[in-house]
Design a protein around this motif. Sequence first.
Motif, mmCIF file in Angstrom:
data_model
loop_
_atom_site.group_PDB
_atom_site.id
_atom_site.type_symbol
_atom_site.label_atom_id
_atom_site.label_comp_id
_atom_site.label_asym_id
_atom_site.label_seq_id
_atom_site.Cartn_x
_atom_site.Cartn_y
_atom_site.Cartn_z
ATOM 1 N N ARG A 43 35.526 -33.634 22.915
ATOM 2 C CA ARG A 43 34.301 -32.839 22.806
ATOM 3 C C ARG A 43 33.244 -33.336 23.795
ATOM 4 N NH1 ARG A 43 32.674 -28.325 20.269
ATOM 5 N NH2 ARG A 43 31.010 -29.336 19.084
ATOM 6 N N GLU A 44 33.208 -34.628 24.014
ATOM 7 C CA GLU A 44 32.193 -35.178 24.909
ATOM 8 C C GLU A 44 32.467 -34.875 26.380
ATOM 9 O OE1 GLU A 44 33.874 -36.795 22.499
ATOM 10 O OE2 GLU A 44 34.330 -38.867 23.092
ATOM 11 N N ASP A 45 33.622 -34.295 26.684
ATOM 12 C CA ASP A 45 33.898 -33.860 28.050
ATOM 13 C C ASP A 45 33.290 -32.497 28.344
ATOM 14 O OD1 ASP A 45 37.195 -35.214 27.634
ATOM 15 O OD2 ASP A 45 35.521 -36.117 28.741
ATOM 16 N N MET A 46 32.794 -31.847 27.333
ATOM 17 C CA MET A 46 32.259 -30.499 27.499
ATOM 18 C C MET A 46 30.998 -30.530 28.351
ATOM 19 S SD MET A 46 31.779 -27.637 24.570
ATOM 20 C CE MET A 46 30.711 -28.633 23.555
ATOM 21 N N ALA A 47 31.006 -29.748 29.426
ATOM 22 C CA ALA A 47 29.903 -29.744 30.380
ATOM 23 C C ALA A 47 30.187 -28.698 31.455
ATOM 24 C CB ALA A 47 29.761 -31.118 31.041
ATOM 25 N N VAL A 48 29.193 -28.511 32.315
ATOM 26 C CA VAL A 48 29.433 -27.771 33.547
ATOM 27 C C VAL A 48 29.908 -28.786 34.584
ATOM 28 C CG1 VAL A 48 28.427 -26.357 35.371
ATOM 29 C CG2 VAL A 48 27.682 -26.055 32.995
ATOM 30 N N TYR A 49 31.029 -28.493 35.207
ATOM 31 C CA TYR A 49 31.612 -29.386 36.201
ATOM 32 C C TYR A 49 31.306 -28.858 37.600
ATOM 33 C CZ TYR A 49 34.079 -32.096 32.719
ATOM 34 O OH TYR A 49 34.362 -32.953 31.676
ATOM 35 N N TYR A 50 30.813 -29.766 38.429
ATOM 36 C CA TYR A 50 30.428 -29.424 39.785
ATOM 37 C C TYR A 50 31.287 -30.175 40.793
ATOM 38 C CZ TYR A 50 26.141 -27.595 37.685
ATOM 39 O OH TYR A 50 25.230 -26.892 36.926
#
Length: 131
Positions: free
Chosen positions: A88-95
């Motif tokens: 869950r803590e990997d959830m993000a916008v990846y650039y």
Amino acid sequence: QVQLVESGGGLVQAGGSLRLSCAASGRLFNNRAMGWFRQAPGKERDFVAAISWSYGNTLYADSVKGRFTISRDITKNTVYLQMNSLKREDMAVYYCAVDQSLRVWEGKAVISEFANEYDYWGQGTQVTVSS
């Protein structure tokens, strides 16, 4: 100018996998690093992983070591981020980002984990991890 186009984000269950891609075009230097950063709501943009284009050495954030793998396809000018065992803590916008001023020390590329040393950025791709 350099253009970066990310793809591969989406919704995945915790423990699942996703592969992100970043296709680069434009005036690219061979002596560059290509990396991935991520930003969750209300948080700063954090380093995830990067790879030096010519030397192939890599750098990972501690939080993703052993789970994520960065790789490159020189013929396609594309960098990949294979993400396994997602949390869950990997959830993000990846650039995706490019550092065109890669330093070399004793024959090895010195990859930066600092966002302000990267020159060009993609538009980002959302990774959502459900529990």
